[in-house]
Design an enzyme around this catalytic site. Structure first.
Site, PDB file in Angstrom:
ATOM      1  CG  HIS A   1      -2.845  -2.317  -0.540  1.00 34.29           C
ATOM      2  ND1 HIS A   1      -2.966  -2.996   0.648  1.00 34.29           N
ATOM      3  CD2 HIS A   1      -1.981  -3.048  -1.289  1.00 34.29           C
ATOM      4  CE1 HIS A   1      -2.218  -4.082   0.622  1.00 34.29           C
ATOM      5  NE2 HIS A   1      -1.609  -4.132  -0.541  1.00 34.29           N
TER       6      HIS A   1
ATOM      7  CG  ASP B   1      -5.584  -1.461   2.084  1.00 37.86           C
ATOM      8  OD1 ASP B   1      -6.222  -1.916   1.105  1.00 37.86           O
ATOM      9  OD2 ASP B   1      -4.699  -2.106   2.673  1.00 37.86           O
TER      10      ASP B   1
ATOM     11  CB  SER C   1       0.607  -6.008   0.455  1.00 37.09           C
ATOM     12  OG  SER C   1      -0.663  -6.542   0.307  1.00 37.09           O
TER      13      SER C   1
END
Length: 554
Positions: free
Chosen positions: A529, A470, A278
Site C-alpha cells: 500500500h 496491496d 489511499s
C-alpha cells in the site's frame, strides 16, 4: 464510540466487520459535488426539527427497499452509532502560541487587486479567505536533525470555525530556487501525513530507539515538500468542531496553499503538484478541482499523483475477489468457498454502490460502504493477513500492522519535538478514528469522485500508481478504473502500449507504465500500500521522471 473493526488505510477507512475486533485498516461535476450531503446524524430529525429518538423512527415514510437495506445495516452496526452525541469526542487540549515568525491574514490577501491583460481589475487571489490566517515558524534544522534544509511549520487557522491545520515544509535538497513543490497527503480518512514523512518518503525515518535516521531517497531530494495534517483533529491539527466530508476539507487546503504561496512567492513561481495515497484517491480529485475552479490563483498546479487510492468504488470493489483468490500475481489468501461467497456478494455490493452513485444520498451511500466492506474486505481481514501487503501477516494490529507507526507517534509526542515545531496540541495521534467513522457515516466513502477526473485531465496530467502487493486499494482495481473512466482519451489510453519501468542502467524492470494524453497508470512490483516505504529508490525514480514531464502529453 469507536467502530470495532473499521478499516483505516493510512489512506482509506471503512467498516469491514462490526461483529468482531480485528486489525484497524486505515457527481457528474464539481458543482454537484460541492452541494454535498448532510451527515447522517443531522438527518435524524423529524419535520419539526426535533431529534429522532432512534433509527426506527427514521424509517417512517421510507420505501420498503430502503428500509430493507437499513435492516441489514442494523445487524452490523450498534444502535449507539446513530446517537449524535457519540459522534465527536472531546478534542485534545490546545494552547495558543504567540511566537510566530510570520502571520498572513487572509483578509489582507483578499483585499489585493491587480489589473488584467485586457485592463480589467480583479482580485489577485480568488476564494473566500477572510476568515483564514496562516502562522509560520522557521524551524531550526539543528534542533531535530530531520534534515539540514530550510524548514517551516505552523498552522492554517479558520478562526470563524475554530479550525487549525498543521503543516511542515521541507525545502528541496537540490535546487530550491527552481525545483517544484509537492503537497503530500495521507488518508484514513483521519491519518496524519507525518506518517508519510517518517514512514515513507520524508527526509528521515524514526527507529525503535526514537532516533532520526536519514533517508537518502527522500522525495525532497529534487522537490520541496509540504506535509499537511488534514482534516482538522488529525495529527497535530485541532479544532473544537469536526470535518466529515472531502468537499469541506478541500476549502481548507485551497486557503492554506493560497496564503502559503503569498508569504513565500519564491515557491509560488515553481511548478506545484499534489501527491498522496489511499483515501487521497478521494481527496486529490476534489482538492485539484477546487484549485482549478479559481481563475485567479497563486497556485501553479501542474499535475496530481495518486498512489494505491480509493477513487471509483464501483469498479475497484469488483477486484477484491481476484486479488484475494490468486489472480493478482500472488498466492490466494482465501479458500474456494470464501472466494465463491465473495462472488455471490458482489452483485448486491455493486447494486448498492450504483444506488449511491445515482442518488448521492447518505441513506444509499452508508449501506453501500458497510455491506461491501463487510462482504469483500472482511473475509480477507479475518485471516490476519496484512491488508496493506498480501505478502505477510499483520504483525502489529495496534499500529495498523506496522510497529514503526508506534515509534513515530512516540517521537512526535516528545515535548522538545513539539516545541521545536510550534505545536499547540497536547499530543499526537497517527490516526483519529472519530474522523474515520464520521466520514463513513457521512456517506463519503462511496462518493464517485472519479467523475471529477475527466475535467482535471483537460487541464493537467494525472498519474495513478499502485504497488502490486496491496490488497485494500489493489493494483487490479486501480488499473480497472483508469481503463473504465469515461473521457475523450479513453480509447487511446486503453490501447496504449505498456512499457517497462527501469532505473537508469538497470537490466530488470521494477514495474510497468502505460500513458496516453494526460493520463498515466503505473504498476510497481514488490510494493504494498505504501510504495515509497517498500520501494524507496524506485519511487523516487518515477517521481523525478514524472515531475520532469516524461509521461506528460506532448
Amino acid at each position: 464510540m469507536r467502530v470495532a473493526a473499521s478499516t483505516v488505510l493510512l489512506g482509506v477507512a471503512s467498516a469491514a466487520s462490526f461483529q468482531q475486533q480485528t486489525q484497524h485498516v486505515l457527481s457528474s461535476g464539481y458543482e454537484r459535488a460541492q452541494a454535498g450531503m448532510k451527515p447522517l446524524a443531522e438527518q435524524f430529525v423529524d419535520a419539526a426539527g426535533k431529534p429522532i429518538a432512534n433509527i426506527e423512527e427514521a424509517f417512517h415514510g421510507m420505501t420498503a427497499e430502503v428500509k430493507a437495506l437499513w435492516d441489514e445495516i442494523k445487524l452490523l452496526v450498534p444502535e449507539s452509532a446513530f446517537n449524535h452525541s457519540n459522534w465527536f469526542t472531546k478534542p485534545k487540549p490546545a494552547r495558543r502560541r504567540h511566537d510566530w515568525d510570520h502571520v498572513v491574514k487572509g483578509a489582507d490577501v483578499q483585499k489585493l487587486w491587480v489589473q488584467g491583460e485586457s485592463g480589467e481589475d480583479h482580485r489577485q487571489v480568488d476564494g473566500k479567505l477572510a476568515d483564514f490566517n496562516l502562522r509560520v515558524k522557521a524551524v531550526d534544522p539543528s534542533k531535530l536533525g530531520v534534515d539540514k534544509v530550510k524548514q517551516y511549520s505552523g498552522y492554517l487557522d479558520d478562526e470563524a470555525n475554530d479550525k487549525h491545520l498543521f503543516y511542515w515544509f521541507f525545502e528541496s535538497r537540490n535546487d530550491p530556487k527552481n525545483d517544484p513543490v509537492v503537497l503530500w497527503l495521507n488518508g484514513g480518512p483521519g491519518c496524519s501525513s507525518l506518517t508519510g514523512l517518517f514512514l515513507e518518503l520524508g527526509p528521515s525515518s524514526i527507529d525503535k530507539k526514537l532516533k532520526v535516521v536519514n533517508n537518502e531517497f527522500s522525495w525532497n531530494n529534487n522537490a520541496s515538500v509540504i506535509f499537511l495534517d488534514q482534516p482538522v483533529n488529525v495529527g497535530y491539527s485541532y479544532s473544537g468542531n469536526s470535518v466529515s466530508n472531502t468537499i469541506a476539507a478541500g476549502k481548507d487546503v485551497y486557503a492554506l496553499l493560497s496564503l502559503f504561496f503569498h508569504q513565500f512567492p519564491e515557491y509560488a513561481k515553481q511548478d506545484f503538484h499534489i501527491a498522496g495515497e489511499s483515501y487521497a484517491g478521494h481527496y486529490i480529485p476534489v482538492f485539484a478541482s477546487e484549485i482549478l475552479s479559481h481563475k485567479n490563483r497563486n497556485i501553479n498546479l501542474k499535475s496530481i499523483l495518486i498512489g494505491n487510492g480509493l477513487t471509483d468504488g464501483l469498479t475497484q470493489y469488483e477486484h477484491y475477489r481476484p486479488m484475494a483468490c490468486g489472480k493478482g500475481g500472488y498466492p490466494a489468501v482465501l479458500d474456494e468457498s470464501e472466494c465463491r461467497s465473495m462472488d455471490n456478494a458482489l452483485p448486491r455490493c455493486q447494486s448498492l454502490i450504483q444506488n449511491c452513485y445515482d442518488s448521492g444520498s447518505v441513506w444509499s451511500c452508508v449501506p453501500a460502504s458497510i455491506y461491501c466492506n463487510n462482504a469483500l474486505i472482511g473475509p480477507y481481514q479475518r485471516t490476519g493477513q496484512n491488508v496493506y501487503d498480501i505478502r505477510g501477516k499483520c504483525e502489529d494490529s495496534s499500529n495498523l500492522c506496522y510497529s514503526a507507526l508506534g515509534w513515530i507517534s512516540d517521537y512526535l509526542n516528545q515535548q522538545d519535538v513539539m516545541d521545536a515545531l510550534g505545536v499547540e496540541v497536547s499530543g499526537y495521534e497517527s490516526c483519529n478514528f472519530d474522523i474515520n467513522r464520521n466520514f463513513l457515516f457521512q456517506g463519503d466513502w462511496m462518493q464517485p469522485f472519479h467523475r471529477l477526473v475527466p475535467n482535471i485531465l483537460k487541464e493537467i496530467p494525472v498519474l495513478i500508481y499502485a504497488g502490486d502487493a496491496d490488497y485494500i486499494c489493489n493494483w487490479l482495481g486501480n488499473q480497472a478504473w483508469t481503463e473504465a473512466l469515461e473521457w475523450p482519451g479513453k480509447k487511446n489510453f486503453n490501447k496504449a502500449s505498456i512499457k517497462d519501468l527501469k532505473l537508469a542502467g538497470a537490466e530488470k524492470e521494477y514495474g510497468k507504465v502505460k500513458a496516453s494524453g494526460n493520463f498515466t497508470f503505473m504498476q510497481v512490483y514488490q510494493a504494498g500500500h505504501m510504495v515509497p516505504m517498500d520501494q524507496p529508490e524506485n519511487s523516487l525514480d518515477f517521481l523525478n521522471r514524472w515531475l520532469g514531464g516524461e509521461w506528460f502529453a506532448k
